[in-house]
Scaffold this active site. Structure first.
Site, PDB file in Angstrom:
ATOM      1  N   ASP A 106       0.873  -1.172   0.000  1.00 38.64           N
ATOM      2  CA  ASP A 106       0.000   0.000   0.000  1.00 38.64           C
ATOM      3  C   ASP A 106       0.907   1.219   0.000  1.00 38.64           C
ATOM      4  O   ASP A 106       1.888   1.266   0.762  1.00 38.64           O
ATOM      5  CB  ASP A 106      -0.859   0.045   1.259  1.00 38.64           C
ATOM      6  CG  ASP A 106      -1.991  -0.968   1.273  1.00 38.64           C
ATOM      7  OD1 ASP A 106      -2.148  -1.708   0.295  1.00 38.64           O
ATOM      8  OD2 ASP A 106      -2.720  -1.011   2.278  1.00 38.64           O
ATOM      9  N   HIS A 162       5.178  -7.368  -0.217  1.00 38.38           N
ATOM     10  CA  HIS A 162       4.821  -8.660  -0.786  1.00 38.38           C
ATOM     11  C   HIS A 162       5.380  -8.806  -2.199  1.00 38.38           C
ATOM     12  O   HIS A 162       5.700  -7.819  -2.863  1.00 38.38           O
ATOM     13  CB  HIS A 162       3.304  -8.816  -0.796  1.00 38.38           C
ATOM     14  CG  HIS A 162       2.694  -8.768   0.576  1.00 38.38           C
ATOM     15  ND1 HIS A 162       2.104  -9.858   1.182  1.00 38.38           N
ATOM     16  CD2 HIS A 162       2.587  -7.753   1.478  1.00 38.38           C
ATOM     17  CE1 HIS A 162       1.673  -9.524   2.379  1.00 38.38           C
ATOM     18  NE2 HIS A 162       1.952  -8.246   2.584  1.00 38.38           N
ATOM     19  N   SER A 275       9.013   3.236   4.449  1.00 36.68           N
ATOM     20  CA  SER A 275       9.882   4.056   3.679  1.00 36.68           C
ATOM     21  C   SER A 275       9.432   3.996   2.220  1.00 36.68           C
ATOM     22  O   SER A 275       8.313   4.332   1.921  1.00 36.68           O
ATOM     23  CB  SER A 275      11.315   3.628   3.860  1.00 36.68           C
ATOM     24  OG  SER A 275      12.158   4.322   3.026  1.00 36.68           O
TER      25      SER A 275
END
Length: 310
Positions: A106, A162, A275
């Site tokens: 995200d 992921h 980050s």
């Protein structure tokens, strides 16, 4: 891709004078030591009676949607434990398509386009080299002419990373470096920022050919763990931990024989505060049409696809 793949030949944008002063000062500070101190604070166990207040206040301050968390907020033992929370099952859909590159996180899309003459766009008027980012000119050469995308994770985002595709991890690298911020002022002002900060990266050989997944550390903790190699995370004397921002670490390359299999959407890394992720693709992958800098992206969202080469 033409409009977003042009290499800019213009003067770079500059942040405010205040931010330029802040960044200049931070470049002279012991970034790793200060980040480790902040990490120790974030790791401090919270009494059960204080968790809802402290973590709820933190979530509200930065905009975290606590309804998406895997567990009730009272079950997270510290700020860091909450920060690296997993999502509740079923919240994100993974394409399960070998021809699609899914967003690994995200976040917010940064620069994206084509790697030309070994260079990527960092910001308007600022370029940096793939060789510098990967710390490997030979590996960088195979991505020339391919696509790239940068995704920034703000404190409100889910911070596990992921795999964008199904494949195998043949090698991974830890590249120590600085821990400057990676917010907009820093990205527009600090040259070669992503190639200067500490990084953990892995290569994934997949139906999309080789993909480079680069996790870039940042100020305030700067810790990145490797789910694909849990033993790499453990500092001496500790059962668990992270790969980056550990005192005295040197650059390291881990080669896996046989390569480690990974499923599309499988967790491969995690940011323990911070980050930015940079994805590099070989020729034959194009970034999704309509995706532009500043767009919100979600884990599993298609961000690229395989195309036939002319």
């Amino acid at each position: 891709m033409e409009k977003d793949s042009e290499i800019p030949d213009v003067s770079p944008d500059l942040p405010s004078a205040t931010w330029r002063m802040v960044l200049a000062a931070m470049s002279r500070l012991p970034q790793a030591g200060l980040s480790r101190a902040f990490g120790a604070i974030a790791d401090t166990p919270l009494p059960a009676s204080m968790r809802a207040t402290v973590l709820g206040g933190f979530a509200k301050a930065v905009g975290i949607n606590i309804q998406e968390a895997e567990k009730p907020i009272e079950e997270y033992s510290s700020v860091n434990d909450f920060f690296v929370r997993r999502l509740a099952p079923g919240l994100r859909r993974i394409p399960n398509d070998p021809n699609v590159a899914a967003s690994p996180v995200d976040g917010v899309a940064g620069q994206l386009g084509t790697i030309r003459d070994g260079r990527l766009i960092q910001a308007k008027g600022r370029l940096y080299s793939a060789a510098g980012l990967l710390d490997d000119a030979g590996e960088a050469a195979r991505f020339d002419g391919g696509a790239f995308i940068t995704i920034y994770l703000s404190p409100r985002h889910y911070h596990r990373i992921h795999s964008p595709c199904e494949g195998h991890i043949p090698l991974a690298r830890h590249i120590p470096g600085g821990l400057l911020p990676v917010n907009r002022p820093a990205v527009t002002h600090v040259s070669d920022l992503f190639a200067r900060n500490e990084r953990l990266l892995c290569y994934i050989d997949s139906p999309l050919r080789r993909v480079a997944l680069v996790a870039v550390g940042a100020y305030n903790v700067g810790r990145i763990s490797a789910a694909f190699d849990p033993e790499w995370n453990a500092p001496p004397g500790k059962a668990a931990g992270w790969v980056t921002n550990r005192p005295g670490t040197e650059p390291a390359t881990h080669r896996y024989v046989p390569p480690k299999p990974v499923r599309q959407g499988e967790e491969v890394m995690a940011f323990h505060l911070g980050s930015t992720v940079v994805l590099l693709f070989e020729k034959g992958v194009q970034i999704a049409s309509g995706l532009a800098p500043g767009d919100e992206v979600r884990l599993g969202q298609p961000i690229g696809s395989r195309v036939s080469e002319a």
